[in-house]
Design an enzyme around this catalytic site. Structure first.
Site, PDB file in Angstrom:
ATOM      1  N   ILE B 145       0.844  -1.195   0.000  1.00 31.95           N
ATOM      2  CA  ILE B 145       0.000   0.000   0.000  1.00 31.95           C
ATOM      3  C   ILE B 145       0.879   1.244   0.000  1.00 31.95           C
ATOM      4  O   ILE B 145       1.786   1.366   0.823  1.00 31.95           O
ATOM      5  CB  ILE B 145      -0.930  -0.001   1.241  1.00 31.95           C
ATOM      6  CG1 ILE B 145      -1.849  -1.215   1.181  1.00 31.95           C
ATOM      7  CG2 ILE B 145      -1.759   1.276   1.313  1.00 31.95           C
ATOM      8  CD1 ILE B 145      -1.654  -2.155   2.297  1.00 31.95           C
ATOM      9  N   CYS B 146       0.548   2.166  -0.920  1.00 33.96           N
ATOM     10  CA  CYS B 146       1.264   3.438  -1.045  1.00 33.96           C
ATOM     11  C   CYS B 146       2.765   3.140  -1.203  1.00 33.96           C
ATOM     12  O   CYS B 146       3.144   2.374  -2.068  1.00 33.96           O
ATOM     13  CB  CYS B 146       0.935   4.303   0.175  1.00 33.96           C
ATOM     14  SG  CYS B 146       1.384   6.015  -0.018  1.00 33.96           S
ATOM     15  N   GLN B 147       3.607   3.708  -0.354  1.00 36.05           N
ATOM     16  CA  GLN B 147       5.046   3.460  -0.479  1.00 36.05           C
ATOM     17  C   GLN B 147       5.349   1.967  -0.271  1.00 36.05           C
ATOM     18  O   GLN B 147       6.297   1.431  -0.853  1.00 36.05           O
ATOM     19  CB  GLN B 147       5.804   4.293   0.571  1.00 36.05           C
ATOM     20  CG  GLN B 147       7.304   4.201   0.472  1.00 36.05           C
ATOM     21  CD  GLN B 147       7.983   4.710   1.736  1.00 36.05           C
ATOM     22  OE1 GLN B 147       7.487   4.544   2.850  1.00 36.05           O
ATOM     23  NE2 GLN B 147       9.112   5.383   1.564  1.00 36.05           N
TER      24      GLN B 147
END
Lengths: 380, 357
Positions: B145-147
């Site tokens: 998720i995300c980074q």
């Protein structure tokens, strides 16, 4: 323990005692402020009959906001308290905008509203306070205070430098007239002159030999000077940055007023402050997003951060030099420890992995040998 | 110019505002803390400050291959399980998935020298190996998720033999864009000066940048909106849970952030090529396992144009781009997240976990 060492210990104890006293002084002051904000004897006095019920709440809001701020400063609060803290920051902006809006609304009511001269109805200082609050700018007072303390530091170092020279200058001046008597063999005068010069030696060179290296003071002065220079650069960049933000805030407000004027012209009703607030937020959000998207803003922000970091670095350098005389571990020394620890951890991890691999290889080799041995045994 | 300004209403608004503020003050100061991340889980592995949890589930999983969820370093993993009725994790468990999650912890100055190599080739790799070893699977599913998605993409490119399926949610891959403010601001950031100065970059500093992405909405409108729900205890608690998560930001290990900003935000090496993590070359074409790439149309933190190109850069033949109609945070906590997205992810994984690779 030598006298000098005993003096150093006494001096350290003195510093520690003072720092503890300072801590408790701050603690008591925070608690006192906290109590005062809850039971603020002035807050009812701030209510002026006839000015509307909002003033009572305004006074209360300020008092309670101070209370939350004071409590948060001394006791790290839970999620509720922390949210309350941020809520007050948001509501503060709401009320500041309301204060700003009041003269405008009066003009609208009294049919005196003229969008071309709206500035005369507004207090720019109040609006700047609102923008400062939102963007977290430091106040001119805070900046002035920073410069005052930097200058104080500089003067302190200069005074130290002067101290190294002044006793000798004084000794020379005091004894300048004594030389003819010494030449004529006056032993008392010789003794007095010796005492004077020894005293100067004691106050300066002996200290220099025992503590700071030659040229240390000059280095310190240069360092302070560099720190001041970097703070000046940061200050200049900060002003440039604020100017950019104020410019957009002003243009956005002109758009808000123009939109309001448009309603006035069309004869549409203005339902109240919250309509103004929504308009103000939507126009400002858009205006600032446009600013933030520009390469110019991105560069300026980068330069501002750079200037702030340089100023911070020079202050740290200065602090480290100052603290070197105390028996405490410095930041740079801790960084060396962290680095060594990090590298050792990595080495240990790699070695463990290698050992595990070798053990696995050995186990794999041992398995067929053991199987063969078992087979031989079975055949027999 | 004859405009009737509704004075009565104006006074009522201000009066209401202050009354709500008064009620909010009482309500908020009564709340000591809120519970987040309540789905039951057990600690199964730890290394330095990193912890690996496995969520407890009732009954055997219907999806054979376990999933390892990897969150960003800047926020806490419990966003996926903010509260019982807004929990991406609980939905996955309900749909038969065996879920593991990494908690990166809070770095201190002692961790300032940790690099991307440490986070990806050591910590993430050790967590993957632990799940593989203890569950008996050669390959496991990764969900970043995300980074954390960027980390998973990099990891999958280096270790395609350990990843069965890759799911990325709102993951930045193409950093050349200037659509997102963070992307444009990072280009002019002197990351060397920042890291050399701070060692570990505080979460507060990063949070202040996030607030500047929408300064008026996030500093004023959000809290004014909160005043309207203050009398509803449950809604207020939900608001505070979200606040807790937003401001619970661990600091960033300086050396790791330095490389992330230089090689990705400024160098865009995932797309341009040339990225090396701990001496290992990262080539996204080596991602050959099935890929589910989820982006949010209204994402103001990681814009779709940064996420979508991943599908063109990987070597996978089975790849899907999933459009989520919402923003960055809505992916985890919104109604659509629970009703549509989590079940879709579970179904996608379950289908592919049965297949031989």
């Amino acid at each position: 323990m030598t006298d000098s060492a005993a003096e150093n210990v006494a001096s350290m104890q003195d510093v520690l005692l003072k720092s503890q006293q300072e801590f408790f002084k701050n603690w008591f002051s925070a608690v006192e402020n906290m109590q005062r904000s809850v039971v603020d004897p002035d807050w009812l006095a701030k209510f002026q009959p006839g000015r509307g019920v909002s003033d009572v709440y305004g006074a209360w809001r300020q008092a309670f906001s101070k209370y939350v701020e004071a409590v948060s400063a001394v006791v790290p609060g839970g999620a509720g308290m922390q949210t309350a803290d941020r809520l007050y920051a948001g509501s503060d902006a709401y009320m500041r905008l309301y204060e700003f809006w009041k003269p405008l609304s009066s003009a609208v009511c009294e049919k005196m509203f003229d969008p071309t001269s709206y500035r005369s109805l507004m207090d720019p200082a109040k609006y700047r306070e609102l923008v400062d609050k939102l963007f977290g700018f430091s106040t001119p007072e805070a900046t002035a205070e920073m410069f005052r303390s930097m200058s104080g530091l500089f003067e302190l170092w200069s005074a130290h430098a002067r101290q190294d020279v002044q006793p000798w200058v004084d000794a020379v001046q005091r004894n300048a007239d004594a030389w003819p008597k010494i030449m004529s063999g006056d032993t008392d005068t010789s003794l007095k002159v010796f005492r004077d010069f020894y005293s100067a030696f004691d106050k300066t060179v002996r200290n220099v030999l025992h503590v700071p290296a030659i040229g240390k003071d000059r280095e310190n002065i240069q360092l302070v000077s560099k720190a001041i220079d970097r703070h000046a650069v940061f200050f200049a960049k900060s002003v440039e940055f604020q100017h950019k933000v104020y410019g957009v805030a002003q243009k956005a407000m002109e758009q808000v007023v123009a939109a309001l004027a448009d309603k006035v012209r069309k004869g549409e009703p203005v339902s109240g402050f919250e309509e103004f607030l929504k308009l103000w937020i939507s126009i400002n959000e858009k205006a600032f997003l446009e600013l933030f998207r520009t390469e110019e803003y991105s560069k300026l922000q980068g330069l501002l951060l750079d200037a702030a970091l340089e100023a911070r670095a020079s202050m740290h350098e200065l602090m480290e030099r100052h603290l070197r005389e105390f028996p405490i571990v410095l930041r740079s020394e801790m960084n060396d420890v962290y680095k060594t620890n990090y590298e050792l951890t990595r080495s240990v991890r790699a070695l463990k992995r290698k050992v595990a691999e070798l053990e696995a290889q050995l186990a794999a080799r041992a398995k067929p040998t053991a199987r063969r041995a078992k087979q031989k045994k079975d055949i027999r | 110019m004859n405009v009737p300004l509704d004075i009565k209403n104006t006074l009522k608004e201000i009066n209401d505002f202050n009354s709500k503020l008064l009620r909010a003050s009482h309500a908020l100061t009564d709340i000591e803390d809120v519970d987040v991340g309540t789905a039951e889980k057990e600690l199964v592995f730890s290394e330095d400050k990193v912890r690996l949890f496995r969520y407890r589930r009732q009954g055997a999983p219907t999806c054979k291959t376990p999933v390892l969820a990897v969150y960003a370093l800047v926020n806490r993993y419990y966003m996926l399980d903010l509260q019982p009725d807004r929990s991406f994790i609980r939905k996955l468990l309900e749909k038969g998935i065996d879920v593991y999650i990494i908690d990166w912890g809070y770095p201190t100055q002692a961790d300032r020298y940790l690099t991307l190599d440490d986070y990806i080739n050591e910590y993430l790799n050790d967590c993957v190996d632990h799940v593989r070893k203890t569950t008996g699977h050669d390959k496991i599913n990764l969900m970043g998720i995300c980074q954390g998605g960027t980390f998973c993409a990099i990891y999958s490119a280096i270790n395609p033999d350990k990843v069965k399926n890759l799911v990325t949610l709102v993951t930045p891959v193409d950093f050349a864009t200037n659509d997102g403010l963070l992307f444009s601001w990072s280009k002019n950031l002197n990351i060397d000066a920042l890291v050399d100065n701070y060692g570990v970059i505080s979460g507060d500093l990063l949070n202040s940048s996030f607030l500047m992405l929408m300064p008026f909405t996030l500093n004023i409108t959000k809290y004014m909106g909160m005043l309207d729900v203050v009398q509803d205890k449950e809604k207020l608690l939900n608001f505070i849970r979200m606040e807790k998560w937003i401001f619970d930001s661990p600091g960033q290990a300086g050396e790791c952030l330095r490389q992330f900003v230089k090689d990705l935000y400024q160098g865009n090496k995932l797309v341009k090529g040339g990225l090396e993590i701990g001496g290992k070359k990262v080539d996204l074409k080596k991602i050959t396992m099935p890929l589910l790439n989820i982006y949010a149309v209204a994402d103001h933190i990681v814009p779709p144009c940064s996420t979508k190109p991943l599908n063109d850069l990987v070597g996978s033949t089975d790849k899907e781009l999933y459009e989520f109609k919402g923003g960055h945070i809505g992916v985890f906590v919104g109604g659509k997240s629970q009703e549509e997205l989590a079940p879709a992810v579970a179904a996608w994984l379950t289908k592919r976990s049965e297949e031989r690779t």
